[in-house]
Enzyme design. Sequence first.
Site, PDB file in Angstrom:
ATOM      1  N   HIS A  55       0.843  -1.196   0.000  1.00 22.78           N
ATOM      2  CA  HIS A  55       0.000   0.000   0.000  1.00 22.78           C
ATOM      3  C   HIS A  55       0.880   1.249   0.000  1.00 22.78           C
ATOM      4  O   HIS A  55       2.015   1.212   0.489  1.00 22.78           O
ATOM      5  CB  HIS A  55      -0.903   0.026   1.229  1.00 22.78           C
ATOM      6  CG  HIS A  55      -2.010  -0.983   1.181  1.00 22.78           C
ATOM      7  ND1 HIS A  55      -3.203  -0.785   1.824  1.00 22.78           N
ATOM      8  CD2 HIS A  55      -2.107  -2.190   0.580  1.00 22.78           C
ATOM      9  CE1 HIS A  55      -3.988  -1.827   1.621  1.00 22.78           C
ATOM     10  NE2 HIS A  55      -3.336  -2.693   0.869  1.00 22.78           N
ATOM     11  N   GLU A  57       0.864   3.938   1.774  1.00 18.62           N
ATOM     12  CA  GLU A  57       1.305   4.380   3.098  1.00 18.62           C
ATOM     13  C   GLU A  57       2.493   3.565   3.599  1.00 18.62           C
ATOM     14  O   GLU A  57       3.479   4.105   4.099  1.00 18.62           O
ATOM     15  CB  GLU A  57       0.172   4.273   4.123  1.00 18.62           C
ATOM     16  CG  GLU A  57      -1.064   5.070   3.783  1.00 18.62           C
ATOM     17  CD  GLU A  57      -2.115   4.270   3.025  1.00 18.62           C
ATOM     18  OE1 GLU A  57      -1.760   3.553   2.061  1.00 18.62           O
ATOM     19  OE2 GLU A  57      -3.298   4.364   3.391  1.00 18.62           O
ATOM     20  N   CYS A  85      -6.509   2.186   5.306  1.00 14.69           N
ATOM     21  CA  CYS A  85      -7.196   0.978   5.758  1.00 14.69           C
ATOM     22  C   CYS A  85      -6.694   0.622   7.166  1.00 14.69           C
ATOM     23  O   CYS A  85      -5.795   1.265   7.708  1.00 14.69           O
ATOM     24  CB  CYS A  85      -6.928  -0.173   4.793  1.00 14.69           C
ATOM     25  SG  CYS A  85      -5.229  -0.783   4.837  1.00 14.69           S
ATOM     26  N   CYS A  88      -2.906  -0.183   7.326  1.00 12.77           N
ATOM     27  CA  CYS A  88      -2.077   1.015   7.242  1.00 12.77           C
ATOM     28  C   CYS A  88      -2.222   1.886   8.488  1.00 12.77           C
ATOM     29  O   CYS A  88      -1.242   2.479   8.945  1.00 12.77           O
ATOM     30  CB  CYS A  88      -2.416   1.797   5.982  1.00 12.77           C
ATOM     31  SG  CYS A  88      -1.910   0.917   4.487  1.00 12.77           S
TER      32      CYS A  88
END
Length: 156
Positions: A55, A57, A85, A88
């Site tokens: 992801h 992040e 999410c 993260c």
Amino acid sequence: MGTNADEIFMRAALEEAQVAFSMGEVPVGAVIVCQGEVIAKGHNTREGQNDISGHAEINAIKEAERVLGRWTLEGCTLYVTLEPCLMCAGAIRQSRLSCLVFGARDEEEGAVVSAFHAFDKDNGIQNVVGYVLEEECSKTIKDFFAFQRDKKRIKP
């Protein structure tokens, strides 16, 4: 709503989202800012790397750790185009980032104000700012999924 500086750094995150878009990844981008400068960038790489943790992040946090030579990111701000999410959000908490700024909501998976509320209690993060350039951030994701649907329709 954020400041003018928040908008400038969110635009940098949007540039990272465009990199992801061009790679066929869900277009989420992130940058980490320390002392007024971007020290790390990240975008989604999950599909290309077959890595659930790919992801934006997490990629940005890993880069910031390399740049700073430490795993704690106190004094840094994470700008991300989509509400993080739960995975993260956990990484954000564990890395001890001082501030989180996000663009668009993620109604299904968002862990800040939508599906989960990972930052509701005193947990070390000093500040959360939402909805910075929300329309642009949301449009980037909508455009990507519309493009993906159109590609499927065109295939013989």
